[in-house]
Every structure is written in C-alpha cells, then in structure tokens.
Enzyme design. Sequence first.
Site, PDB file in Angstrom:
ATOM      1  N   HIS A   1       0.747   0.571  34.183  1.00  0.00           N
ATOM      2  CA  HIS A   1       2.260   0.166  34.048  1.00  0.00           C
ATOM      3  C   HIS A   1       2.579   0.290  32.542  1.00  0.00           C
ATOM      4  O   HIS A   1       2.945  -0.724  32.041  1.00  0.00           O
ATOM      5  CB  HIS A   1       2.381  -1.165  34.664  1.00  0.00           C
ATOM      6  CG  HIS A   1       3.727  -1.429  34.508  1.00  0.00           C
ATOM      7  ND1 HIS A   1       4.777  -0.761  35.177  1.00  0.00           N
ATOM      8  CD2 HIS A   1       4.400  -2.429  33.883  1.00  0.00           C
ATOM      9  CE1 HIS A   1       5.845  -1.221  34.957  1.00  0.00           C
ATOM     10  NE2 HIS A   1       5.737  -2.418  33.929  1.00  0.00           N
TER      11      HIS A   1
ATOM     12  N   ALA B   1       8.735 -19.356  37.097  1.00  0.00           N
ATOM     13  CA  ALA B   1       9.847 -19.162  38.415  1.00  0.00           C
ATOM     14  C   ALA B   1      11.162 -19.504  37.574  1.00  0.00           C
ATOM     15  O   ALA B   1      12.261 -18.995  38.506  1.00  0.00           O
ATOM     16  CB  ALA B   1       9.571 -20.413  39.298  1.00  0.00           C
ATOM     17  N   ALA B   2      11.390 -19.974  36.390  1.00  0.00           N
ATOM     18  CA  ALA B   2      12.653 -20.441  35.927  1.00  0.00           C
ATOM     19  C   ALA B   2      13.147 -19.367  35.228  1.00  0.00           C
ATOM     20  O   ALA B   2      14.123 -19.272  34.495  1.00  0.00           O
ATOM     21  CB  ALA B   2      12.676 -21.645  35.121  1.00  0.00           C
ATOM     22  N   GLY B   3      12.353 -18.212  34.897  1.00  0.00           N
ATOM     23  CA  GLY B   3      12.716 -16.907  34.115  1.00  0.00           C
ATOM     24  C   GLY B   3      13.649 -15.868  34.540  1.00  0.00           C
ATOM     25  O   GLY B   3      14.065 -16.284  35.829  1.00  0.00           O
TER      26      GLY B   3
ATOM     27  N   ASP C   1       7.719   0.773  39.308  1.00  0.00           N
ATOM     28  CA  ASP C   1       7.591   2.188  39.230  1.00  0.00           C
ATOM     29  C   ASP C   1       7.770   3.194  40.227  1.00  0.00           C
ATOM     30  O   ASP C   1       8.165   4.127  40.075  1.00  0.00           O
ATOM     31  CB  ASP C   1       6.123   2.533  38.446  1.00  0.00           C
ATOM     32  CG  ASP C   1       5.850   1.738  37.180  1.00  0.00           C
ATOM     33  OD1 ASP C   1       6.679   1.564  36.435  1.00  0.00           O
ATOM     34  OD2 ASP C   1       4.616   1.267  37.016  1.00  0.00           O
TER      35      ASP C   1
ATOM     36  N   ILE D   1       2.491  -9.841  37.061  1.00  0.00           N
ATOM     37  CA  ILE D   1       3.490  -9.025  36.741  1.00  0.00           C
ATOM     38  C   ILE D   1       3.759  -9.023  34.995  1.00  0.00           C
ATOM     39  O   ILE D   1       4.146  -7.991  34.648  1.00  0.00           O
ATOM     40  CB  ILE D   1       4.922  -9.793  37.439  1.00  0.00           C
ATOM     41  CG1 ILE D   1       4.938  -9.665  38.876  1.00  0.00           C
ATOM     42  CG2 ILE D   1       6.059  -8.990  36.741  1.00  0.00           C
ATOM     43  CD1 ILE D   1       6.081 -10.507  39.512  1.00  0.00           C
TER      44      ILE D   1
HETATM   45  N1  LIG Z   1       5.263  -5.525  35.881  1.00  0.00           N
HETATM   46  C1  LIG Z   1       6.424  -5.093  35.835  1.00  0.00           C
HETATM   47  O1  LIG Z   1       6.995  -4.022  36.166  1.00  0.00           O
HETATM   48  C2  LIG Z   1       7.342  -5.826  35.050  1.00  0.00           C
HETATM   49  C3  LIG Z   1       8.524  -5.778  35.093  1.00  0.00           C
HETATM   50  C4  LIG Z   1       9.396  -6.549  34.362  1.00  0.00           C
HETATM   51  C5  LIG Z   1       8.861  -7.416  33.485  1.00  0.00           C
HETATM   52  N2  LIG Z   1       7.768  -7.550  33.395  1.00  0.00           N
HETATM   53  C6  LIG Z   1       7.231  -8.618  32.503  1.00  0.00           C
HETATM   54  O2  LIG Z   1       7.564 -10.059  33.229  1.00  0.00           O
HETATM   55  C7  LIG Z   1       7.396 -10.899  32.194  1.00  0.00           C
HETATM   56  C8  LIG Z   1       8.454 -11.886  32.377  1.00  0.00           C
HETATM   57  O3  LIG Z   1       9.714 -11.354  32.324  1.00  0.00           O
HETATM   58  P1  LIG Z   1      11.279 -12.222  32.197  1.00  0.00           P
HETATM   59  O4  LIG Z   1      12.150 -11.235  31.942  1.00  0.00           O
HETATM   60  O5  LIG Z   1      11.281 -12.941  33.541  1.00  0.00           O
HETATM   61  O6  LIG Z   1      10.961 -12.888  30.989  1.00  0.00           O
HETATM   62  P2  LIG Z   1      11.926 -14.452  30.888  1.00  0.00           P
HETATM   63  O7  LIG Z   1      11.323 -15.012  29.335  1.00  0.00           O
HETATM   64  O8  LIG Z   1      13.124 -14.474  31.152  1.00  0.00           O
HETATM   65  O9  LIG Z   1      10.854 -15.552  31.912  1.00  0.00           O
HETATM   66  C9  LIG Z   1       9.693 -15.928  31.611  1.00  0.00           C
HETATM   67  C10 LIG Z   1       9.369 -17.295  32.197  1.00  0.00           C
HETATM   68  O10 LIG Z   1       8.016 -17.420  31.829  1.00  0.00           O
HETATM   69  C11 LIG Z   1       7.860 -18.905  31.599  1.00  0.00           C
HETATM   70  N3  LIG Z   1       6.653 -19.381  30.982  1.00  0.00           N
HETATM   71  C12 LIG Z   1       6.330 -18.927  29.701  1.00  0.00           C
HETATM   72  N4  LIG Z   1       5.022 -19.646  29.292  1.00  0.00           N
HETATM   73  C13 LIG Z   1       4.621 -20.152  30.631  1.00  0.00           C
HETATM   74  C14 LIG Z   1       3.628 -20.835  31.013  1.00  0.00           C
HETATM   75  N5  LIG Z   1       2.495 -21.075  30.168  1.00  0.00           N
HETATM   76  N6  LIG Z   1       3.544 -21.383  32.321  1.00  0.00           N
HETATM   77  C15 LIG Z   1       4.470 -21.051  33.218  1.00  0.00           C
HETATM   78  N7  LIG Z   1       5.697 -20.317  32.803  1.00  0.00           N
HETATM   79  C16 LIG Z   1       5.745 -19.929  31.396  1.00  0.00           C
HETATM   80  C17 LIG Z   1       9.094 -19.241  30.476  1.00  0.00           C
HETATM   81  O11 LIG Z   1       9.487 -20.340  30.344  1.00  0.00           O
HETATM   82  C18 LIG Z   1      10.242 -18.255  31.255  1.00  0.00           C
HETATM   83  O12 LIG Z   1      10.921 -19.124  32.223  1.00  0.00           O
HETATM   84  C19 LIG Z   1       7.420 -10.110  30.750  1.00  0.00           C
HETATM   85  O13 LIG Z   1       6.021 -10.313  30.256  1.00  0.00           O
HETATM   86  C20 LIG Z   1       7.950  -8.809  31.204  1.00  0.00           C
HETATM   87  O14 LIG Z   1       7.443  -7.802  30.280  1.00  0.00           O
HETATM   88  C21 LIG Z   1       6.869  -6.951  34.435  1.00  0.00           C
HETATM   89  O1  LIG Z   2       9.801  -2.546  30.412  1.00  0.00           O
HETATM   90  C1  LIG Z   2       9.393  -3.620  30.348  1.00  0.00           C
HETATM   91  O2  LIG Z   2       8.951  -4.200  29.367  1.00  0.00           O
HETATM   92  C2  LIG Z   2       9.484  -4.517  31.396  1.00  0.00           C
HETATM   93  C3  LIG Z   2       8.735  -3.802  32.697  1.00  0.00           C
HETATM   94  O3  LIG Z   2       7.422  -3.421  32.384  1.00  0.00           O
HETATM   95  C4  LIG Z   2       9.610  -2.523  33.168  1.00  0.00           C
HETATM   96  O4  LIG Z   2       8.763  -1.642  33.506  1.00  0.00           O
HETATM   97  O5  LIG Z   2      10.921  -2.456  33.179  1.00  0.00           O
END
Ligand SMILES: NC(=O)c1ccc[n+]([C@@H]2O[C@H](COP(=O)([O-])OP(=O)(O)OC[C@H]3O[C@@H](n4cnc5c(N)ncnc54)[C@H](O)[C@@H]3O)[C@@H](O)[C@H]2O)c1
Ligand SMILES: O=C(O)C[C@H](O)C(=O)O
Length: 345
Positions: A204, A35-37, A177, A144
């Site tokens: 995805h 939640a802090a990411g 998407d 996600i």
């Molecule tokens: N499904 C999609 O369409 C989609 C889109 C965008 C990003 N993503 C994915 O989402 C993920 C997160 O992206 P982001 O930009 O928020 O990254 P980020 O690094 O900004 O945030 C991730 C957060 O997860 C936390 N974290 C790490 N390990 C953890 C654990 N064991 N328990 C709880 N929290 C933990 C970190 O402290 C951080 O706050 C990535 O894997 C990214 O590829 C998916």
């Molecule tokens: O592209 C990425 O790595 C993050 C996410 O899956 C996206 O589609 O934006």
Amino acid sequence: MFAARQVSQSVFGAVQRRAFSATASNASKVTVLGAAGGIGQPLSLLLKLNPRVSELALYDIKGAPGVAADISHINTKSIVKGYDPTPEGVKECLTGAEIVLIPAGVPRKPGMTRDDLFNTNGSIVRDLAKAAADACPDANILVISNPVNSTVPITAEVFKSKGVYNPKRLFGVTTLDVVRASRFISQLKSTDPANENITVIGGHSGATIVPLLSQAGYSLEGAERDEYVRRVQFGGDEVVQAKGGAGSATLSMAMAGARFAESLLKAAQGQKGVIEPTFVDSPLYKDQGVTYFASQVELGPNGVEKIHPVGKVTEYEQGLLDVCLKDLKGNIEKGEKWVKENMGN
Ligand SMILES: NC(=O)c1ccc[n+]([C@@H]2O[C@H](COP(=O)([O-])OP(=O)(O)OC[C@H]3O[C@@H](n4cnc5c(N)ncnc54)[C@H](O)[C@@H]3O)[C@@H](O)[C@H]2O)c1
Ligand SMILES: O=C(O)C[C@H](O)C(=O)O
C-alpha cells in the site's frame, strides 16, 4: 411533522439495509483505536450501522467518549462505549474484541510520502499492538495506519515478542486500493462501479500498488493504461493534494475499512467464499525475501483461510510486480529492523 419523521426514518432504514443487507446471527465486539480521528469517526459510524456488530468499543488519546456518546444515540442495537486514554482504558476497550481496527496515527501532508510517517506511526502502532497482544491475542488485527507496508511487520514482531503471533489474524487494510481501482476503471469504461472488482496486489504505497486489470478482462494500452495505473498507485496523493495540508483520505478509507471488517464478520459468522485482497504474512514471494504481500485472500472463521496465488498476469503487469517486490522488501525489512531495535518494555 409526524409524516416527515416517518419518511426520514424509512429512507434512512433503506440506506442502512442497502449498505449492510445482513441480519446479525452472531454477536461481535469490534474495537477502533484512533476512533476520534478523520478515519476513526466515520468508520465508527459505519460500524454502528452494521447489524453484525454487537458491541463497538472506541479508544483514542483524545475524544473517544464524546464520539461514543454521539454515535450511541443511533437507533441500531449495538452497545457503544468510549474509553479514556489510560492503560486500563485501552485494556478494557480491547478485552473480548473479535476485530481491532487501527487507524491511530498521523496522516500525510502535501510533499510527504507514507514512509515519512514511519517514525511517528511506528511507535504508535507498536504500543497499541502491545496492548492488543496482551488484552486480545486472538483478535483479528486490521492495520490502517501508514506506512502499512511497515506497520504490519511491526505489529507482527510485537505479537511474536509476546509469543502470541498468529499470521492468520493480522491484516494490512488495502481495500481502498481496490475501491479506487474499481471506481477509476468504471469512469473510463462507463460501467457501474458497484459491479467492478479489480484485484490489486502488492502493498500500500506508490509502486507497490499493482492493479491487475487483465484479470477483470480489460486491456488498456499506452498513455491511457499508464495514466490509469499511475492514478491507482497515487490516488492517495490526489486526496492529500486536494485537502491542502488538512490530512489524507478519511471518508473513502472509512468505507473501505468498514467493508473489510464486514467481510471478516461475514466469514466469521459462517459465510463461505468471502474473498478480499489484503496485505498478510504470505508464502507467495517468501523465496524472494518478501514476507508480506497483498493478494486475494479467502477469509474464514479463523481469519485467513486461503491465500490465492497471483494468477496469470500480462508482461506489463509482471514489470509492475517486479518493481513492487523490490520496494516492498525494503519497507518490510525497515519495519522489522526498527521494531526489533526499539521494542521498549
Ligand atoms: N490503509 C489505508 O489505505 C489508509 C488510508 C487513509 C489513511 N491511512 C492512514 O491512517 C492514519 C490515520 O489517518 P487519519 O486521517 O484518521 O488521521 P487523524 O489525525 O485524523 O486521526 C488519527 C487519530 O489517531 C489518534 N491517535 C494518535 N495516537 C494515538 C494513540 N497512541 N492511541 C490512540 N489513538 C491515537 C489521534 O488522536 C487521532 O484522533 C494515517 O496514518 C493515514 O496515513 C491509511
Ligand atoms: O495517501 C495517504 O497517505 C493515505 C492513504 O494511504 C491513501 O491511500 O489514501
């Protein structure tokens, strides 16, 4: 001063009403892990604005109590609580959750594929899935963290290992998407993107993302069609490049995740005909060894209500689908094999 305050409150109230026009009828606890990411913070903010959410539980390995304290001052009714990164913290955060969103994990940098995140995020998702299987086995789990094509099967195997797997309650979030496919066609056709809803099937990542323009009545040709499909399939890379090493899509993903959670809440609270494409345990291509697949899914109080068939596609779209199925099978099998060999305690 007073007048300004009145204006800003009414403008913000209107934004909130437009974003989530529902009135909450039933209470729901929603948990965000990570939640802090970059995604977690704006996602939590949007969930705080949703009147269908009664309790928002935030967990991260660092910073969740701070995010929770900040968001908790927003003048909507839901209770917000941040939890410490301890086994008790994650357990309490998950207990009683109806929806668990998992954006915990590392994002891509330029030059990386989503699959390059497999080792790091596979372990993170596996461990959080274990905690969820123990604390809230009946919750809807929304994955996600990338690579979604593999992290969803990893989550399923963890739930299976604990005897609590319910395929109707596990979702890979592919809404971004659909959001992109809808926005990009509106740019080409000068339409209102809010009225576009392009079905996107498959998975995805790259070639596994298959937009079905024909089902929305569009037929692009030649270079324009190829460029549109490429942009939908590699929209994530566009953001990764633009951020130049500072991560991947966060704000658009937060919107997409909040939209999917809202759809599940609507369906859980009795609304009929709520349909979203999402990556689920699916019968559609099981005969070809592809056990998870994103297609239009009708949501209901029990999670997945009905998985719609892919429907009529053009020859070109069938070509995309054939490539998708081959890649997807490999991504799914990789996740299943890895987690079986690395289940840990
Ligand atoms: N499904 C999609 O369409 C989609 C889109 C965008 C990003 N993503 C994915 O989402 C993920 C997160 O992206 P982001 O930009 O928020 O990254 P980020 O690094 O900004 O945030 C991730 C957060 O997860 C936390 N974290 C790490 N390990 C953890 C654990 N064991 N328990 C709880 N929290 C933990 C970190 O402290 C951080 O706050 C990535 O894997 C990214 O590829 C998916
Ligand atoms: O592209 C990425 O790595 C993050 C996410 O899956 C996206 O589609 O934006």
